[in-house]
Scaffold this active site. Sequence first.
Site, PDB file in Angstrom:
ATOM      1  CG  HIS A 151      -3.113  -0.987   0.625  1.00 18.05           C
ATOM      2  ND1 HIS A 151      -4.173  -0.396   0.623  1.00 18.05           N
ATOM      3  CD2 HIS A 151      -2.228  -0.375   1.224  1.00 18.05           C
ATOM      4  CE1 HIS A 151      -3.739   0.968   0.976  1.00 18.05           C
ATOM      5  NE2 HIS A 151      -2.475   0.899   1.346  1.00 18.05           N
ATOM      6  CD  GLU A 152       1.508  -1.779   2.309  1.00 15.98           C
ATOM      7  OE1 GLU A 152       2.191  -0.915   1.485  1.00 15.98           O
ATOM      8  OE2 GLU A 152       0.678  -1.344   3.054  1.00 15.98           O
ATOM      9  CG  HIS A 184       1.375   1.967  -1.529  1.00 20.66           C
ATOM     10  ND1 HIS A 184       0.716   2.990  -1.838  1.00 20.66           N
ATOM     11  CD2 HIS A 184       0.932   1.646  -0.282  1.00 20.66           C
ATOM     12  CE1 HIS A 184      -0.021   3.614  -1.102  1.00 20.66           C
ATOM     13  NE2 HIS A 184      -0.092   2.557  -0.083  1.00 20.66           N
TER      14      HIS A 184
END
Length: 419
Positions: free
Chosen positions: A18-19, A22
């Site tokens: 997920h990170e 980003h």
Amino acid sequence: MNTVIAFVVIFGALVFFHELGHLVFAKRAGILCREFAIGFGPKIFSFKRDETVYTIRLLPLGGFVRMAGEDPEMIEVKPGQMVGLMFDKEGKVNKVIINNKEQHPNAKVIEVEQADLEHNLFISGYEEGEDERLQKFEVAEESYFVMDGEEIQIAPYSRQFASKTLGQRALAIFAGPLMNFILAFVIFIVLGISQGYVIDKPVMGKLTSDGVAVDAGLKQGDKVQAIDGQSVSTWDDVVKVIQKHPEQQITFTVQRGGKTLDIPITPESRKVGEQTIGLIGVYAPVEKSFIGSITHGATETYTWMKEILTGLGKLVTGQFKLDMLSGPVGIYAATDQVAQSGIYYLMKWAAVLSINLGIVNLLPLPALDGGRLLFFAVEGIRGKPIDRQKEGIVHFIGFALLMLLMLVVTWNDIQKFFL
């Protein structure tokens, strides 16, 4: 212990990807990413590569990517402040020494008169020992503060989150949930390649050793053409006929090795809720192929997304109660049960959790990625961004409420262990 390891690996992987979404898209947009963190709280491990510090923190409850401009800059140079300056080969300032200047004897010490380290990139002041002569120094695009022996990269406005286009900022935020969907898709593909995937064809899959199908003479691979003279074209057709005839003899017409055979069989009865259905002890047919696994991965991802969204819809309409939600404790307990079933089910569970994490993060709630995307949508309609201070207050309140909800859900999970 195995459950603890499985939980940490699964949850850590979901947060990591997920990170990572980003991070990758923020870097592609030219945003300075100061830190990539898994977990919250004190650091237990860290290393720096290029511009970013990669850390693992004590509390494994999430993660974050700290982008320049998202929080107030930690160090500010003010008029009257004494700083040391060091220069690169082109004569531009590449280090601004905030304290412990005596450790840098080659630094030029000045009393700051004015500094702009965001837009025009300069610093001016009076050099120590000079007769009130104001000097102006150009600051390099890549430069650093030096404070307490640690170098902290200065973020010009062009490297800050707010300087990027609306599309770049939205993509950097949306990329986190997107990576969760991609991770689930990949896991389903891997499972399809390694274990095979169910196909909707009227073919006998693996037979159980104690089922009536074995006793009747059916074999794995038999192609069912009809049941009691009624033609079938899908596995779903076969299942429906079997379930409608508990303890009633039916005749399978199957094709096996070029021959057509009629095989009578009486399904066993099984109580499911208030309904009694027939079972014969046979699994759905399974195939293995690379292309089919990709299709399977897409289908499974879509199916679970639809299922989770349906559940969220029931929560909104009141058909799904709050105490039915699960937090980290509940997820740990579920992981324990799934882990006992084997690696296949554990990987599938990880894929489902990844989809769930992606969808929840896209909810239009403050402090979540979806909340930020909602602000971007408003910005797109208004033609200008919402005041950052007001947006920050909304996100702070949202984060506090989210933590409160997490505490309530976790308490419910703990209580379930003692009921």
